[in-house]
Each structure stands twice: as structure tokens, then as C-alpha cells.
Design a protein around this motif. Sequence first.
Motif, PDB file in Angstrom:
ATOM      1  N   THR A 187     -10.796 -28.064  43.045  1.00  0.00           N
ATOM      2  CA  THR A 187     -10.312 -26.687  42.948  1.00  0.00           C
ATOM      3  C   THR A 187     -11.059 -25.806  43.940  1.00  0.00           C
ATOM      4  N   VAL A 188     -10.345 -24.935  44.606  1.00  0.00           N
ATOM      5  CA  VAL A 188     -10.969 -24.050  45.597  1.00  0.00           C
ATOM      6  C   VAL A 188     -11.682 -22.904  44.886  1.00  0.00           C
ATOM      7  N   ARG A 189     -12.929 -22.654  45.269  1.00  0.00           N
ATOM      8  CA  ARG A 189     -13.701 -21.557  44.691  1.00  0.00           C
ATOM      9  C   ARG A 189     -13.545 -20.296  45.526  1.00  0.00           C
ATOM     10  N   ALA A 190     -13.334 -19.179  44.863  1.00  0.00           N
ATOM     11  CA  ALA A 190     -13.250 -17.884  45.554  1.00  0.00           C
ATOM     12  C   ALA A 190     -13.619 -16.793  44.557  1.00  0.00           C
ATOM     13  N   SER A 191     -14.654 -16.031  44.838  1.00  0.00           N
ATOM     14  CA  SER A 191     -15.089 -14.978  43.928  1.00  0.00           C
ATOM     15  C   SER A 191     -14.107 -13.812  43.938  1.00  0.00           C
ATOM     16  N   LYS A 192     -14.131 -13.028  42.844  1.00  0.00           N
ATOM     17  CA  LYS A 192     -13.270 -11.852  42.771  1.00  0.00           C
ATOM     18  C   LYS A 192     -13.587 -10.877  43.894  1.00  0.00           C
ATOM     19  N   ARG A 193     -14.865 -10.733  44.206  1.00  0.00           N
ATOM     20  CA  ARG A 193     -15.268  -9.821  45.280  1.00  0.00           C
ATOM     21  C   ARG A 193     -14.684 -10.276  46.610  1.00  0.00           C
ATOM     22  N   PHE A 194     -14.720 -11.580  46.862  1.00  0.00           N
ATOM     23  CA  PHE A 194     -14.167 -12.087  48.116  1.00  0.00           C
ATOM     24  C   PHE A 194     -12.673 -11.820  48.201  1.00  0.00           C
ATOM     25  N   LEU A 195     -11.946 -12.110  47.115  1.00  0.00           N
ATOM     26  CA  LEU A 195     -10.496 -11.923  47.135  1.00  0.00           C
ATOM     27  C   LEU A 195     -10.129 -10.456  47.329  1.00  0.00           C
ATOM     28  N   SER A 196     -10.873  -9.563  46.679  1.00  0.00           N
ATOM     29  CA  SER A 196     -10.618  -8.130  46.833  1.00  0.00           C
ATOM     30  C   SER A 196     -10.855  -7.694  48.268  1.00  0.00           C
ATOM     31  N   LEU A 197     -11.929  -8.189  48.851  1.00  0.00           N
ATOM     32  CA  LEU A 197     -12.269  -7.845  50.235  1.00  0.00           C
ATOM     33  C   LEU A 197     -11.246  -8.430  51.200  1.00  0.00           C
ATOM     34  N   ALA A 198     -10.873  -9.692  50.962  1.00  0.00           N
ATOM     35  CA  ALA A 198      -9.974 -10.394  51.881  1.00  0.00           C
ATOM     36  C   ALA A 198      -8.612  -9.715  51.988  1.00  0.00           C
ATOM     37  N   LYS A 199      -8.108  -9.167  50.873  1.00  0.00           N
ATOM     38  CA  LYS A 199      -6.805  -8.510  50.898  1.00  0.00           C
ATOM     39  C   LYS A 199      -6.789  -7.339  51.863  1.00  0.00           C
ATOM     40  N   ASN A 200      -7.911  -6.667  52.013  1.00  0.00           N
ATOM     41  CA  ASN A 200      -8.007  -5.569  52.970  1.00  0.00           C
ATOM     42  C   ASN A 200      -8.323  -6.056  54.368  1.00  0.00           C
ATOM     43  N   VAL A 201      -9.221  -7.038  54.479  1.00  0.00           N
ATOM     44  CA  VAL A 201      -9.620  -7.533  55.803  1.00  0.00           C
ATOM     45  C   VAL A 201      -8.418  -8.080  56.558  1.00  0.00           C
ATOM     46  N   VAL A 202      -7.495  -8.729  55.844  1.00  0.00           N
ATOM     47  CA  VAL A 202      -6.285  -9.260  56.487  1.00  0.00           C
ATOM     48  C   VAL A 202      -5.486  -8.156  57.167  1.00  0.00           C
ATOM     49  N   LEU A 203      -5.591  -6.931  56.673  1.00  0.00           N
ATOM     50  CA  LEU A 203      -4.822  -5.819  57.231  1.00  0.00           C
ATOM     51  C   LEU A 203      -5.441  -5.250  58.505  1.00  0.00           C
ATOM     52  N   HIS A 204      -6.653  -5.649  58.836  1.00  0.00           N
ATOM     53  CA  HIS A 204      -7.336  -5.139  60.031  1.00  0.00           C
ATOM     54  C   HIS A 204      -6.661  -5.693  61.281  1.00  0.00           C
ATOM     55  N   GLU A 220     -17.284  -6.708  55.304  1.00  0.00           N
ATOM     56  CA  GLU A 220     -17.397  -5.406  54.647  1.00  0.00           C
ATOM     57  C   GLU A 220     -17.054  -4.279  55.610  1.00  0.00           C
ATOM     58  N   GLU A 221     -17.439  -4.423  56.879  1.00  0.00           N
ATOM     59  CA  GLU A 221     -17.110  -3.403  57.882  1.00  0.00           C
ATOM     60  C   GLU A 221     -15.600  -3.315  58.087  1.00  0.00           C
ATOM     61  N   LEU A 222     -14.929  -4.476  58.172  1.00  0.00           N
ATOM     62  CA  LEU A 222     -13.474  -4.472  58.350  1.00  0.00           C
ATOM     63  C   LEU A 222     -12.787  -3.881  57.124  1.00  0.00           C
ATOM     64  N   ASP A 223     -13.273  -4.242  55.943  1.00  0.00           N
ATOM     65  CA  ASP A 223     -12.717  -3.702  54.695  1.00  0.00           C
ATOM     66  C   ASP A 223     -12.847  -2.181  54.667  1.00  0.00           C
ATOM     67  N   LYS A 224     -14.007  -1.678  55.046  1.00  0.00           N
ATOM     68  CA  LYS A 224     -14.240  -0.230  55.047  1.00  0.00           C
ATOM     69  C   LYS A 224     -13.306   0.481  56.013  1.00  0.00           C
ATOM     70  N   ALA A 225     -13.100  -0.102  57.179  1.00  0.00           N
ATOM     71  CA  ALA A 225     -12.216   0.511  58.173  1.00  0.00           C
ATOM     72  C   ALA A 225     -10.775   0.571  57.662  1.00  0.00           C
ATOM     73  N   VAL A 226     -10.337  -0.473  56.990  1.00  0.00           N
ATOM     74  CA  VAL A 226      -8.967  -0.499  56.449  1.00  0.00           C
ATOM     75  C   VAL A 226      -8.808   0.517  55.322  1.00  0.00           C
ATOM     76  N   ARG A 227      -9.799   0.584  54.442  1.00  0.00           N
ATOM     77  CA  ARG A 227      -9.723   1.554  53.347  1.00  0.00           C
ATOM     78  C   ARG A 227      -9.709   2.981  53.888  1.00  0.00           C
ATOM     79  N   ARG A 228     -10.491   3.231  54.926  1.00  0.00           N
ATOM     80  CA  ARG A 228     -10.507   4.559  55.528  1.00  0.00           C
ATOM     81  C   ARG A 228      -9.148   4.881  56.160  1.00  0.00           C
ATOM     82  N   ASP A 229      -8.553   3.898  56.803  1.00  0.00           N
ATOM     83  CA  ASP A 229      -7.242   4.106  57.424  1.00  0.00           C
ATOM     84  C   ASP A 229      -6.185   4.385  56.353  1.00  0.00           C
ATOM     85  N   SER A 230      -6.257   3.691  55.225  1.00  0.00           N
ATOM     86  CA  SER A 230      -5.328   3.937  54.127  1.00  0.00           C
ATOM     87  C   SER A 230      -5.526   5.332  53.556  1.00  0.00           C
ATOM     88  N   HIS A 231      -6.796   5.739  53.436  1.00  0.00           N
ATOM     89  CA  HIS A 231      -7.080   7.089  52.952  1.00  0.00           C
ATOM     90  C   HIS A 231      -6.460   8.131  53.881  1.00  0.00           C
TER      91      HIS A 231
END
Length: 479
Positions: free
Chosen positions: A71-88, A123-134
Motif C-alpha cells: 500500500t502506498v503511504r501518503a500523509s494528510k499533510r502531503f496530500l493537502s499540499l500536493a493538491k495545491n502544488v500541482v496547480l503551480h 511549501e513555497e509552491l503551495d504558498k504561492a498558489v494559495r496567494r494566487d487563489s486569494h
Amino acid sequence: MSAHRQTEDNLHYSVSMLEPDDFAFWRHKARQLVQSNIPPERVSWSEAGGCGDLFSGGDTQLPPVPNDAATVRASKRFLSLAKNVVLHTDLERFALLYGLLWRQQSNPRIMEDKTDNDVRRAEELDKAVRRDSHKMHAFVRFRMVELENGEEHYIAWFEPDHHIVRANAGFFKRRFANMHWSILTPRGCIHWDGDSMRESPPARRGDAPCDDPTEDLWRKYYASIFNPARLKVSAMMSEMPKKYWKNLPEASLIPELIANAQKRESQMVAAGEQDFQAKPETLEEVGTAINRCRNCPIGDCATQAVMGEGPKNARLMIIGEQPGDDEDKAGKPFVGPAGQLLDVHLEKSGIDRKDAYVTNAVKHFKFVLKQTARGKIRLHQSPAAKEIDTCRWWVEAERDIVKPKLVLALGASAARVVFGKTVSISQARGKPIPLEDGSELWITAHPSYLLRLEGEARATQTQLFDADLAAVQQRLVQL
């Protein structure tokens, strides 16, 4: 090791994304690669076509997942971050995420390592995407156009830095559910017809209208809430970068507002000194003064100040929070839904509103504009502590003139304007609190609070509200 196995171990795989923001597709491919035990250095990730063509190309054939794959391991924090990082728009984002996913299989807590370069980069990519969404939420401005069939359609132009348009479609669908609208961007467009959402290819700035009749409303509202005393140009430019100005009708006012800020601040200070030289001695003087008061930004926002009303020698003074939309238009306190509910419960408790002096902690209506299918409406916005404290001058003047035996504060804002500090309604309600002038303060909930409740919660709070009013009535009989 067999020659066939050695060949498999040396294979390099290429995954081409069909869409630049498709997290589900990336996750599917990444899970397949991990379960096939293919390390990051043997995988290349790219957007379809490799040169910005998002609608062509395919994947190198990946090996089938073994039947005994773990089974593939992936933390909740990683999945939450990844959903935004993909949008960068960073072309290395897919490889970065796969590297982190791969490392989690042997180190499940890697995402907690703040010193790890890959974690920090994600985390930097996630922050940039969240700022762009804001920025998209804050700076999309719809302009109305009339279609050939006579229907109204609202169109907005926005230039995102990242692939956030599809991800934010739900926000605008929920916020403007009753409108028919389109958001045009260079990265793709979304359209809502009231029933379904559809997408279309990228647009150009010229495809969106330049202005509409509501532009003057935005400019007037922005000018009314602009507070020169709180102006910080660097902070404003950070929150509202110039790249967005061309899409904001209010932005045309900014240079002049900044240039005149110091002059306006001096005028506000001078007006404040004049208003606060001495308290008015009559209620008529209070009414005149609050209409010219500009000691906080709300004075420029509302239609008019709303003066208290009732007998000049009333034994009971009732203080609410602030005028609402109905009160602002009528120039009278408590005439809207909350006021009508208050009248019902006052009568039930045996208190005649005509015998009470009714006023508000804040004298002007503070609101925010909301776009609806019928146009912009004014929605109540709670006054800040500083605004309540500024208006305390006028409430004290009313108390000095009326000299009530009892003061009934409806809600936290009303209690603060009497006390000078915030109090807990649940702890202070239903009992007399002596004041320095010999009167008593009684605190209860604001009737608008009851209007927001439903079911059992409303029934419980209504019972408490009635008990508080009954206690006030009994105390009035005793005095």
C-alpha cells in the motif's frame, strides 16, 4: 540477476500530464510508479507536448502493478499540499511531489522536517498558489452585459499566475449561485448558467467588457472606506499589486487618494478635535453632531447617522449594536427585522417601547457590498472595537441627557459602549451591574442573534432572552 531483470531496472519512464492541474491523474500515475518500485531518478514528468501543448501526447507504457504491491503511504499533510502544488506553473512540480511521495515510503514523517529542501520547496509552491487563489477571490470584478435574449450575464477578466481557475470554480459557483457569469483568463475560462459549469479555451483581455453602470458604485464605496490615517503604501501594494489594478474600477482612485491622504488625515484630526471639545447638552445637538461626525470611516460609508429616539426622561435606555440597512434608509433605530422581533418580546415582557429611549452603540451603518443577480446589496458588517469606542462619546452624551435608571445592552457591542471593554454575554446577562452614575446596566443578547438561530437552539435562546426582559421589567417596577 537475469539480463531481462537488468534491462527492466535500467528503463526510464516518461509521464506526460494531460492537463496541467490534474491532481487525480498525477496521483494515479504516482501510485502506479511507487507500487512498481520505480525510483524518482528513472521517471520524467512533463506537461503534455513538452512545450505548453496541453491537449496532445501520451505516456510511455508503465509496467503493470505487481499483485503483491504494498500500500502506498501518503500523509494528510502531503496530500493537502500536493493538491495545491500541482496547480503551480513550476515545470518541476510533478517530479518534486513524486520524490517526496517516494521518500515517504521509507520515512513516513518526512513532511515534518522543515529543514528538508524538498519539503521547503513544496511549501513555497503551495504558498504561492494559495496567494494566487486569494487574489482571484479578492480581485475578480464582474461587469454586466445584456445578451441578445435580454438576459443579464456577468463577465470578469482575471490573469492568474498559476493554474488555479478550475480549482476555484466552486468558490464562485457558491458565492454567485443565482447569477449567470463567466470568468475569462489567459489560462482557460469557466462559465456558470445557474445549473451547470462549463469550460472553454483561454481568452484575451479584449473579450471582456471594459466597464458597466455599477462601476461608479465600486468607486464611491472604495473612496468612502479609504482611511488616510491608516494608509501604509507598501502594505497596500503588497496586498493589491499594480498588475491587478487595470481590472479594478476602484483602482483609478488610488493615486489621488494616496496623494491627498495627509491632507485628509489633518482634516479628520481637526474635525475630531472640534467635535470632542464638549459634549452636546441636548439630544438635538447630539443628532446634529453625529451627522457630521467623521471620526471613523463608517461615517463616510452610511447614508446618514441614526439618532436614538424616545422620551427625554425615559427610565429605561435600550442600546443596540448599530443601524441596519432598513434603519440607515429610514433614519430611525430598530425598524428592521431585529427591531420588529424586539417589539414582540418587549410587549410580551410588559415593557412599552414608547416609554424607553432606544439607540445604538454605533451611529452609522457599517456594511460590505455583495454582488447578486439583482445587483449589489449591502450586508451588515460588525463594527470594530475602535469604532465602538469612538462612538462611546455620543452614547455617553445621550445617557447624560436622558439619565435613565436602567440601561439594557443588547449584545456585546452595546455592552462595550457602556463598559468600555468587551464582556461575556453568557456570564453577565440577567443581573444588575451598578454604574458610576447610579444607574444599572442589564445585558442580554441582540435580537438579530435569535434570527440567525434555528430549531432547539433558537427556542433555548429565546427563552433566555424573555427571562432577561422579564427581569428588567420587574426591576423597573421596583424603582
